[in-house]
Write a protein that holds these residues in place. Structure first.
Motif, mmCIF file in Angstrom:
data_model
loop_
_atom_site.group_PDB
_atom_site.id
_atom_site.type_symbol
_atom_site.label_atom_id
_atom_site.label_comp_id
_atom_site.label_asym_id
_atom_site.label_seq_id
_atom_site.Cartn_x
_atom_site.Cartn_y
_atom_site.Cartn_z
ATOM 1 N N LEU A 438 0.888 -1.163 0.000
ATOM 2 C CA LEU A 438 0.000 0.000 0.000
ATOM 3 C C LEU A 438 0.924 1.211 0.000
ATOM 4 C CD1 LEU A 438 -2.737 1.465 0.382
ATOM 5 C CD2 LEU A 438 -2.452 1.143 2.845
ATOM 6 N N PRO A 439 1.060 1.872 -1.163
ATOM 7 C CA PRO A 439 1.990 3.002 -1.220
ATOM 8 C C PRO A 439 1.326 4.291 -0.769
ATOM 9 C CG PRO A 439 1.186 2.469 -3.423
ATOM 10 C CD PRO A 439 0.435 1.581 -2.457
ATOM 11 N N LEU A 440 1.987 4.998 0.129
ATOM 12 C CA LEU A 440 1.407 6.203 0.710
ATOM 13 C C LEU A 440 2.443 7.319 0.766
ATOM 14 C CD1 LEU A 440 -0.285 4.469 3.799
ATOM 15 C CD2 LEU A 440 -1.453 5.171 1.700
ATOM 16 N N VAL A 441 2.195 8.407 0.058
ATOM 17 C CA VAL A 441 3.020 9.593 0.243
ATOM 18 C C VAL A 441 2.504 10.294 1.508
ATOM 19 C CG1 VAL A 441 3.598 9.808 -2.202
ATOM 20 C CG2 VAL A 441 1.586 10.993 -1.291
ATOM 21 N N PRO A 442 3.230 11.284 2.025
ATOM 22 C CA PRO A 442 2.778 11.914 3.268
ATOM 23 C C PRO A 442 1.345 12.429 3.168
ATOM 24 C CG PRO A 442 5.028 12.537 2.841
ATOM 25 C CD PRO A 442 4.562 11.782 1.625
ATOM 26 N N ALA A 443 0.580 12.164 4.231
ATOM 27 C CA ALA A 443 -0.834 12.504 4.377
ATOM 28 C C ALA A 443 -1.754 11.549 3.627
ATOM 29 C CB ALA A 443 -1.151 13.944 3.983
#
Ligand code: CU
Length: 479
Positions: A438-443
């Protein structure tokens, strides 16, 4: 095999005066002959790379007559245990090193090398005579950075100075933190003790009702932010991450912010659409403010202090998650699972106890560690427990402030993935597909669903691997 870093170099050669060079040459030749002889007669040991080096290259009279002290050392989990011993100045140190780890290791210190120590074996290592304190390390690639250092503290004499200490390589592999000794991976693996409480990762169902009245008290308090290290954090309701707010689409959240700290704070809820002008305004110590929003969109949303510099307020702990359940029966409706967890990923900036994260280091992106839910490696020590055949939904928020988070569970494939407003996969197995991260950039935030069909110990990580090694790493025990 790389040669041991920081191998001792010979004393710098003195300048010779030109007029006397001939007589010096004669003396030099004689000295060279003696050196060749003494090297030939010195006992030798095999080093890890198969070459043979002279052991205890200290052919002085003092060394020959030095008293010998023997210490037992164990290797386990990328650590020497103990990690330091004391010897009186001028003492020969012999180490009996037992490798209880699964990997092979060695020890280089004081210009000596133990040679290869395979798993399960014990070697006797003559580390030579110690005139001054020294630091050594395992020379296998990467092991020093993981915390495999060993110190000999010399007592008596004038041996306090450290020889062979490499100050350029901090344990975390980032430029050395001038304020704090950053706990090494090995130190973070040590059992934190019976009274250590991990941040509860279980996500409770939404409370009943359509209106949620919540009080968020903002304080600055000293907390343990990494094993053995306490510092001031800036907190919502005394915890970092802040409390989870959960409701369903259509619910109203009436949040009373109370600033009981000594500095200005505020809040920004991504879950609602409100004009920032009033709701997100900064309030002073002693003031309060009501921030109301209606949640019209499902998902997991970040909230955080919105007072400048936001990076510093977030780095000091002022961030959390709001979970908005989609309407039951709708296209987005959540399926049934046996467990729900919530993990907030973030960087950890270590600082002085009464200061907290250093603003300049935060601005420069010089984080020391990483964590899920506030404390590096906490779920290695307090694993999540799931039964064989049970399913789990992991809600994950990347609070940053700056770095990407690539959430992965070793040994599993995600069957369902929801992020930023849509399912990217649903019932993956039935459709012969799935997702690995699950790729997540900040926020960014989302959830994944997994069913654990086989017993075992599964690991969840940030697959930005160096960040997993800095603390975003936990265990799931399935039995
Ligand atoms: Cu703040």
């Amino acid at each position: 095999m790389t040669p041991p870093p920081g191998s001792p170099s010979g004393p710098g050669s003195a300048d010779r005066t030109r007029g006397a060079w001939a007589s010096w040459l004669l003396i030099g030749l004689a000295v060279a002959a003696v050196v060749v002889l003494s090297v030939a007669l010195t006992p030798s040991t095999n080093t890890a790379d198969g070459t043979t080096t002279a052991s205890a290259g200290d052919g002085s009279v003092a060394a020959a007559t030095a008293e010998t002290v023997t210490h037992q050392v164990r290797i386990e989990g990328m650590a020497f245990i103990p990690a330091a011993v004391e010897v009186p100045a001028g003492t020969r140190l012999v180490l009996e090193i037992t490798n209880d780890d699964e990997l092979r290791h060695d020890l280089a210190i004081n210009g000596q090398r133990s040679g290869d120590i395979p798993p399960g074996e014990t070697v006797t290592f003559d580390a030579g005579v110690f005139g001054e304190s020294a630091e050594g390390w395992c020379t296998i690639a990467g092991h020093k950075a993981m915390g495999m250092t060993f110190r000999v503290d010399v007592t008596g004499g004038d041996g306090g100075a450290m020889a062979g200490v490499d100050h350029t390589a901090s344990a975390a592999g980032s430029p050395a933190n001038p304020f704090v000794d950053v706990p090494t991976p090995a130190e973070r693996q040590l059992d934190p003790g019976g009274d250590f409480l991990a941040h509860d990762p279980v996500l409770a169902p939404a409370p009943e009702g359509d209106v949620h009245e919540i009080e968020l008290v903002m304080t600055e308090e000293v907390r343990e932010v990494a094993p053995g290290h306490q510092q001031v954090q800036w907190l919502f309701n005394g915890t970092a991450p802040g409390p989870v707010l959960r409701g369903k689409v259509g619910d109203t959240f009436r949040v009373k912010l109370v600033n009981e700290g000594t500095m200005s704070h505020s809040v920004d809820f991504h879950a609602g659409e409100v004009s920032p002008d009033a709701a997100m305004s900064t309030i002073q110590p002693g003031e309060s403010l009501v921030y109301e929003f209606t949640a019209r969109r499902a998902g997991i949303w970040m909230y955080h202090c919105a007072t400048a510099p936001m990076s510093l307020h977030i780095a000091n702990g002022m961030a959390g998650a709001v979970v908005i359940d989609p309407p039951a029966g709708s296209q987005l409706a959540l399926g049934g699972v046996d467990h729900e967890y919530l993990l907030v990923g973030h960087e950890v900036f270590l600082g002085q106890e009464d200061v907290g994260a250093d603003a300049q280091r935060v601005s420069d992106g010089l984080y020391d560690l990483t964590a899920f839910n506030g404390h590096p490696n906490q779920y290695d020590h307090r694993p999540l427990e799931i039964g064989v055949g049970e399913s789990a939904r992991f809600w994950v928020l990347n609070a940053g402030p700056d770095n990407p988070l690539s959430f992965h569970i070793v040994g599993e494939i995600f069957d369902t993935v929801f992020t930023e407003g849509r399912y990217t996969i649903r019932d993956g197995l039935a459709q012969s597909t799935g997702a690995q991260v699950l790729p997540l950039v900040p926020a960014q935030a989302g959830f994944v669903e997994v069913t654990f069909d086989e017993p075992g110990t599964y690991t969840f990580v940030n697959h930005v691997m160096t960040d997993a090694e800095k603390g975003q790493h936990g265990r799931i025990v399935v039995e």
